[in-house]
Design a protein around this motif. Structure first.
Motif, PDB file in Angstrom:
ATOM      1  N   LYS A 107      -4.651 -11.737 -12.182  1.00 58.63           N
ATOM      2  CA  LYS A 107      -6.019 -11.545 -11.704  1.00 58.63           C
ATOM      3  C   LYS A 107      -6.018 -11.392 -10.186  1.00 58.63           C
ATOM      4  O   LYS A 107      -5.380 -12.162  -9.477  1.00 58.63           O
ATOM      5  CB  LYS A 107      -6.874 -12.755 -12.104  1.00 58.63           C
ATOM      6  CG  LYS A 107      -8.307 -12.647 -11.676  1.00 58.63           C
ATOM      7  CD  LYS A 107      -9.109 -13.842 -12.193  1.00 58.63           C
ATOM      8  CE  LYS A 107     -10.558 -13.661 -11.848  1.00 58.63           C
ATOM      9  NZ  LYS A 107     -11.032 -14.609 -10.876  1.00 58.63           N
ATOM     10  N   GLY A 108      -6.715 -10.359  -9.687  1.00 64.12           N
ATOM     11  CA  GLY A 108      -6.829 -10.155  -8.250  1.00 64.12           C
ATOM     12  C   GLY A 108      -5.851  -9.131  -7.687  1.00 64.12           C
ATOM     13  O   GLY A 108      -6.023  -8.670  -6.566  1.00 64.12           O
ATOM     14  N   ILE A 109      -4.847  -8.750  -8.455  1.00 63.85           N
ATOM     15  CA  ILE A 109      -3.862  -7.775  -7.964  1.00 63.85           C
ATOM     16  C   ILE A 109      -4.528  -6.420  -7.728  1.00 63.85           C
ATOM     17  O   ILE A 109      -4.140  -5.666  -6.856  1.00 63.85           O
ATOM     18  CB  ILE A 109      -2.645  -7.638  -8.931  1.00 63.85           C
ATOM     19  CG1 ILE A 109      -1.500  -6.834  -8.295  1.00 63.85           C
ATOM     20  CG2 ILE A 109      -3.042  -7.005 -10.251  1.00 63.85           C
ATOM     21  CD1 ILE A 109      -0.716  -7.563  -7.275  1.00 63.85           C
ATOM     22  N   GLY A 110      -5.566  -6.132  -8.489  1.00 62.60           N
ATOM     23  CA  GLY A 110      -6.251  -4.840  -8.421  1.00 62.60           C
ATOM     24  C   GLY A 110      -6.920  -4.528  -7.098  1.00 62.60           C
ATOM     25  O   GLY A 110      -7.239  -3.375  -6.823  1.00 62.60           O
ATOM     26  N   VAL A 111      -7.154  -5.543  -6.246  1.00 65.04           N
ATOM     27  CA  VAL A 111      -7.777  -5.257  -4.947  1.00 65.04           C
ATOM     28  C   VAL A 111      -6.812  -4.474  -4.050  1.00 65.04           C
ATOM     29  O   VAL A 111      -7.234  -3.822  -3.109  1.00 65.04           O
ATOM     30  CB  VAL A 111      -8.257  -6.535  -4.192  1.00 65.04           C
ATOM     31  CG1 VAL A 111      -9.271  -7.303  -5.005  1.00 65.04           C
ATOM     32  CG2 VAL A 111      -7.114  -7.413  -3.751  1.00 65.04           C
ATOM     33  N   LEU A 112      -5.532  -4.539  -4.346  1.00 63.23           N
ATOM     34  CA  LEU A 112      -4.517  -3.895  -3.506  1.00 63.23           C
ATOM     35  C   LEU A 112      -4.367  -2.417  -3.885  1.00 63.23           C
ATOM     36  O   LEU A 112      -3.401  -2.016  -4.509  1.00 63.23           O
ATOM     37  CB  LEU A 112      -3.184  -4.645  -3.624  1.00 63.23           C
ATOM     38  CG  LEU A 112      -3.242  -6.128  -3.251  1.00 63.23           C
ATOM     39  CD1 LEU A 112      -1.909  -6.805  -3.509  1.00 63.23           C
ATOM     40  CD2 LEU A 112      -3.666  -6.309  -1.800  1.00 63.23           C
ATOM     41  N   ARG A 113      -5.339  -1.624  -3.477  1.00 65.59           N
ATOM     42  CA  ARG A 113      -5.397  -0.210  -3.854  1.00 65.59           C
ATOM     43  C   ARG A 113      -4.256   0.621  -3.261  1.00 65.59           C
ATOM     44  O   ARG A 113      -3.948   1.690  -3.758  1.00 65.59           O
ATOM     45  CB  ARG A 113      -6.742   0.414  -3.426  1.00 65.59           C
ATOM     46  CG  ARG A 113      -7.971  -0.366  -3.854  1.00 65.59           C
ATOM     47  CD  ARG A 113      -8.136  -0.535  -5.330  1.00 65.59           C
ATOM     48  NE  ARG A 113      -8.362   0.739  -6.009  1.00 65.59           N
ATOM     49  CZ  ARG A 113      -8.246   0.917  -7.308  1.00 65.59           C
ATOM     50  NH1 ARG A 113      -7.911  -0.076  -8.076  1.00 65.59           N
ATOM     51  NH2 ARG A 113      -8.460   2.093  -7.846  1.00 65.59           N
ATOM     52  N   LYS A 114      -3.653   0.160  -2.158  1.00 65.48           N
ATOM     53  CA  LYS A 114      -2.590   0.917  -1.488  1.00 65.48           C
ATOM     54  C   LYS A 114      -1.195   0.393  -1.840  1.00 65.48           C
ATOM     55  O   LYS A 114      -0.200   0.887  -1.331  1.00 65.48           O
ATOM     56  CB  LYS A 114      -2.769   0.824   0.030  1.00 65.48           C
ATOM     57  CG  LYS A 114      -4.068   1.392   0.555  1.00 65.48           C
ATOM     58  CD  LYS A 114      -3.818   2.753   1.155  1.00 65.48           C
ATOM     59  CE  LYS A 114      -4.932   3.364   1.932  1.00 65.48           C
ATOM     60  NZ  LYS A 114      -6.218   3.434   1.410  1.00 65.48           N
ATOM     61  N   LEU A 115      -1.130  -0.620  -2.698  1.00 68.32           N
ATOM     62  CA  LEU A 115       0.150  -1.264  -3.002  1.00 68.32           C
ATOM     63  C   LEU A 115       1.124  -0.282  -3.657  1.00 68.32           C
ATOM     64  O   LEU A 115       0.831   0.306  -4.679  1.00 68.32           O
ATOM     65  CB  LEU A 115      -0.069  -2.465  -3.925  1.00 68.32           C
ATOM     66  CG  LEU A 115       1.136  -3.390  -4.094  1.00 68.32           C
ATOM     67  CD1 LEU A 115       1.413  -4.141  -2.789  1.00 68.32           C
ATOM     68  CD2 LEU A 115       0.892  -4.385  -5.204  1.00 68.32           C
ATOM     69  N   VAL A 158      -6.571  -7.808   3.328  1.00 67.50           N
ATOM     70  CA  VAL A 158      -5.547  -6.793   3.598  1.00 67.50           C
ATOM     71  C   VAL A 158      -5.479  -5.742   2.480  1.00 67.50           C
ATOM     72  O   VAL A 158      -4.536  -4.962   2.399  1.00 67.50           O
ATOM     73  CB  VAL A 158      -4.153  -7.431   3.835  1.00 67.50           C
ATOM     74  CG1 VAL A 158      -4.163  -8.268   5.117  1.00 67.50           C
ATOM     75  CG2 VAL A 158      -3.706  -8.276   2.659  1.00 67.50           C
ATOM     76  N   ALA A 159      -6.515  -5.707   1.657  1.00 71.30           N
ATOM     77  CA  ALA A 159      -6.540  -4.814   0.491  1.00 71.30           C
ATOM     78  C   ALA A 159      -6.372  -3.341   0.863  1.00 71.30           C
ATOM     79  O   ALA A 159      -5.791  -2.576   0.112  1.00 71.30           O
ATOM     80  CB  ALA A 159      -7.834  -5.009  -0.296  1.00 71.30           C
ATOM     81  N   ASP A 160      -6.871  -2.954   2.047  1.00 67.89           N
ATOM     82  CA  ASP A 160      -6.819  -1.541   2.431  1.00 67.89           C
ATOM     83  C   ASP A 160      -5.559  -1.144   3.180  1.00 67.89           C
ATOM     84  O   ASP A 160      -5.347   0.039   3.443  1.00 67.89           O
ATOM     85  CB  ASP A 160      -8.045  -1.189   3.287  1.00 67.89           C
ATOM     86  CG  ASP A 160      -9.333  -1.294   2.482  1.00 67.89           C
ATOM     87  OD1 ASP A 160      -9.288  -1.106   1.248  1.00 67.89           O
ATOM     88  OD2 ASP A 160     -10.381  -1.571   3.098  1.00 67.89           O
ATOM     89  N   THR A 161      -4.719  -2.117   3.556  1.00 66.03           N
ATOM     90  CA  THR A 161      -3.521  -1.776   4.332  1.00 66.03           C
ATOM     91  C   THR A 161      -2.218  -2.181   3.653  1.00 66.03           C
ATOM     92  O   THR A 161      -1.192  -1.551   3.885  1.00 66.03           O
ATOM     93  CB  THR A 161      -3.551  -2.454   5.719  1.00 66.03           C
ATOM     94  OG1 THR A 161      -3.627  -3.865   5.545  1.00 66.03           O
ATOM     95  CG2 THR A 161      -4.721  -1.955   6.555  1.00 66.03           C
ATOM     96  N   LEU A 162      -2.252  -3.222   2.819  1.00 64.53           N
ATOM     97  CA  LEU A 162      -1.005  -3.757   2.270  1.00 64.53           C
ATOM     98  C   LEU A 162      -0.337  -2.764   1.318  1.00 64.53           C
ATOM     99  O   LEU A 162      -0.930  -2.332   0.348  1.00 64.53           O
ATOM    100  CB  LEU A 162      -1.257  -5.088   1.545  1.00 64.53           C
ATOM    101  CG  LEU A 162      -0.009  -5.945   1.343  1.00 64.53           C
ATOM    102  CD1 LEU A 162       0.486  -6.484   2.691  1.00 64.53           C
ATOM    103  CD2 LEU A 162      -0.277  -7.102   0.412  1.00 64.53           C
ATOM    104  N   GLU A 163       0.922  -2.420   1.635  1.00 68.44           N
ATOM    105  CA  GLU A 163       1.682  -1.473   0.815  1.00 68.44           C
ATOM    106  C   GLU A 163       2.796  -2.161   0.041  1.00 68.44           C
ATOM    107  O   GLU A 163       3.236  -1.654  -0.986  1.00 68.44           O
ATOM    108  CB  GLU A 163       2.291  -0.384   1.712  1.00 68.44           C
ATOM    109  CG  GLU A 163       1.241   0.496   2.361  1.00 68.44           C
ATOM    110  CD  GLU A 163       1.839   1.497   3.351  1.00 68.44           C
ATOM    111  OE1 GLU A 163       3.080   1.617   3.438  1.00 68.44           O
ATOM    112  OE2 GLU A 163       1.042   2.164   4.032  1.00 68.44           O
TER     113      GLU A 163
END
Length: 186
Positions: free
Chosen positions: A109-117, A91-96
């Motif tokens: 670690k791993g929070i960085g995949v959430l580019r749209k957060l 859900v990296a590309d949609t999760l806000e």
């Protein structure tokens, strides 16, 4: 001893209670299950149109099974036993918005995949190091952060904590529920 609820059982109960088809629903609440859900699994993949999913107040230890959820914008998993951000990649590309307060997260670690957060509510977790907090810089759109109740916040005065957090995340508009007011020097 009674066994835990499965995601499949919880979805079925939700459908029976609401009269909605889970594959068509935009908002699904599987919070406060009795017996509590212990595992997120691929049954979540059927929630293809879901934009907001709540799994709060269960006994989930890790995030998983989000593969088919191509429209998910808000994930609420507060009050569980989650220790890491792994499993969010699908859900990296949609999760806000990620609501993950009252869990057991120590490492970012791993929070960085959430580019749209844009919104991260993660109060009352176990983050104690600035090196971990700094990983939030990998989320360029983050504007609203709830972080109070983590050891890193409790180790200093509130004003000092706010100043330091805002310095490290200059895009924040809201921190711990209060607007971020930056001084403009003319």
């Amino acid at each position: 001893m009674a066994k835990a609820s499965t995601i499949k059982d919880a979805i079925k109960r939700w459908e029976d209670k609401t009269g909605q088809n889970s594959a068509e629903a935009k908002e699904i609440g599987l919070q406060f299950q009795w017996m509590p859900i212990e595992k997120m699994d691929n049954s979540l993949g059927q929630l293809v149109k879901c934009e907001k999913l709540s799994l709060s107040t269960n006994m989930i230890e890790k995030i998983a099974g989000l593969g088919g959820m191509k429209n998910l914008k808000i994930l609420s998993v507060g009050r569980n036993y989650i220790k890491a951000f792994s499993g969010l990649e699908p859900v990296a590309d949609t999760l806000e918005e990620l609501w993950i307060s009252y869990n057991l997260i120590e490492k970012m670690k791993g929070i960085g995949v959430l580019r749209k957060l844009k919104v991260l509510y993660m109060s009352n977790n176990l983050v104690k190091d600035w090196s971990e907090f700094n990983k939030l810089q990998e989320c360029p759109e983050l504007v609203d952060l709830l972080f109070v109740g983590n050891p890193i916040c409790e180790s200093m005065e509130e004003a000092q904590w706010r100043m330091e957090a805002i310095k490290r995340l200059p895009n924040l508009k809201k921190l711990d529920g209060d607007p971020v007011i930056t001084e403009v020097i003319a």
